[in-house]
Design an enzyme around this catalytic site. Structure first.
Site, PDB file in Angstrom:
ATOM      1  N   GLY A 171      14.035  -0.581  -1.393  1.00 34.92           N
ATOM      2  CA  GLY A 171      12.962  -0.051  -2.466  1.00 34.92           C
ATOM      3  C   GLY A 171      13.359   1.396  -2.780  1.00 34.92           C
ATOM      4  O   GLY A 171      13.884   1.925  -2.192  1.00 34.92           O
ATOM      5  N   HIS A 188      11.398  -3.615  -4.161  1.00 35.77           N
ATOM      6  CA  HIS A 188      10.288  -2.812  -4.998  1.00 35.77           C
ATOM      7  C   HIS A 188      10.553  -1.397  -5.512  1.00 35.77           C
ATOM      8  O   HIS A 188      11.189  -0.584  -4.922  1.00 35.77           O
ATOM      9  CB  HIS A 188       9.096  -2.819  -4.184  1.00 35.77           C
ATOM     10  CG  HIS A 188       9.261  -1.999  -2.766  1.00 35.77           C
ATOM     11  ND1 HIS A 188       9.153  -0.627  -2.840  1.00 35.77           N
ATOM     12  CD2 HIS A 188       9.596  -2.254  -1.694  1.00 35.77           C
ATOM     13  CE1 HIS A 188       9.261  -0.378  -1.763  1.00 35.77           C
ATOM     14  NE2 HIS A 188       9.732  -1.302  -0.778  1.00 35.77           N
ATOM     15  N   ASP A 189       9.902  -1.133  -6.587  1.00 35.94           N
ATOM     16  CA  ASP A 189       9.900   0.248  -7.147  1.00 35.94           C
ATOM     17  C   ASP A 189      11.309   0.676  -7.553  1.00 35.94           C
ATOM     18  O   ASP A 189      11.753   1.979  -7.426  1.00 35.94           O
ATOM     19  CB  ASP A 189       9.228   1.220  -6.322  1.00 35.94           C
ATOM     20  CG  ASP A 189       7.651   0.916  -6.106  1.00 35.94           C
ATOM     21  OD1 ASP A 189       7.141   0.480  -7.238  1.00 35.94           O
ATOM     22  OD2 ASP A 189       7.433   0.455  -5.017  1.00 35.94           O
TER      23      ASP A 189
END
Length: 150
Positions: free
Chosen positions: A26, A8-9
C-alpha cells in the site's frame, strides 16, 4: 501480466511495466517508465523512481533511486539504466553526468550528504541529477544506495 498485485492507495505513473507476480504494498509510488521484474516484492510506503529497472525475484523496503538498475533478493544498485535513458532520447553527455552522480552516491568514500555536495561541486547539474537529489532529500524510508546490502 499474470498475478501482479497493486495494493491500496498506490500510484503508478505512465509506462510502468510489472512482470508476472510483481507485488507492491500500500501507498507505493512507482515512477514513470519503471520496470518491475517477475516475482518482485516492495514494502508499503516506498517510492520507486522514474526509469528504475528491478530484476526478477528482488525485494526492497527502501526507496529506489531514479534511473538505476537494482538486482538481488534484497535489492541493491548495480548501475544506471542506460537502456531506458537511451530509449527516451537522453543524450550521451547527460547520461555520463547521471552515471558520475550515481557513482558518487553509491561510493563508500562518502556518506549521502557528502556525495550530494560532491555532485553539486563537481558535476554539471541537469534536471535528472536534480531529480535524484530531490528524491533522496524527500525520502521518508531511506534510499537504497549501497551495494553492500547483500
Amino acid at each position: 501480466m499474470v498475478g501482479t498485485h497493486v495494493a491500496h492507495d498506490c500510484v503508478l505513473e505512465d509506462e510502468v511495466i510489472m512482470a508476472n507476480l510483481a507485488t507492491i504494498g500500500g501507498h507505493v509510488h512507482v515512477g514513470f517508465g519503471a520496470f518491475l521484474g517477475g516475482m518482485t516484492v516492495f514494502h508499503q510506503n516506498i517510492k520507486i523512481g522514474d526509469m528504475v529497472i528491478v530484476s526478477g525475484f528482488a525485494a526492497s523496503r527502501q526507496d529506489l533511486l531514479p534511473y538505476v538498475k537494482y538486482d538481488g533478493r534484497l535489492a541493491h544498485p548495480v548501475g544506471i539504466n542506460i537502456v531506458a535513458l537511451k530509449r527516451r532520447g537522453i543524450e550521451q553527455s547527460i547520461r555520463t553526468d547521471i552515471n558520475s552522480a550515481y557513482k558518487l552516491l553509491v561510493s563508500r568514500k562518502y556518506n549521502t550528504s557528502q556525495a550530494i555536495e560532491e555532485i553539486k561541486s563537481n558535476i554539471k547539474m541537469n534536471k535528472y541529477i536534480e531529480k535524484m537529489i530531490d528524491f533522496i532529500k524527500n525520502s521518508k524510508r531511506g534510499v537504497c544506495l549501497r551495494t553492500d546490502r547483500i
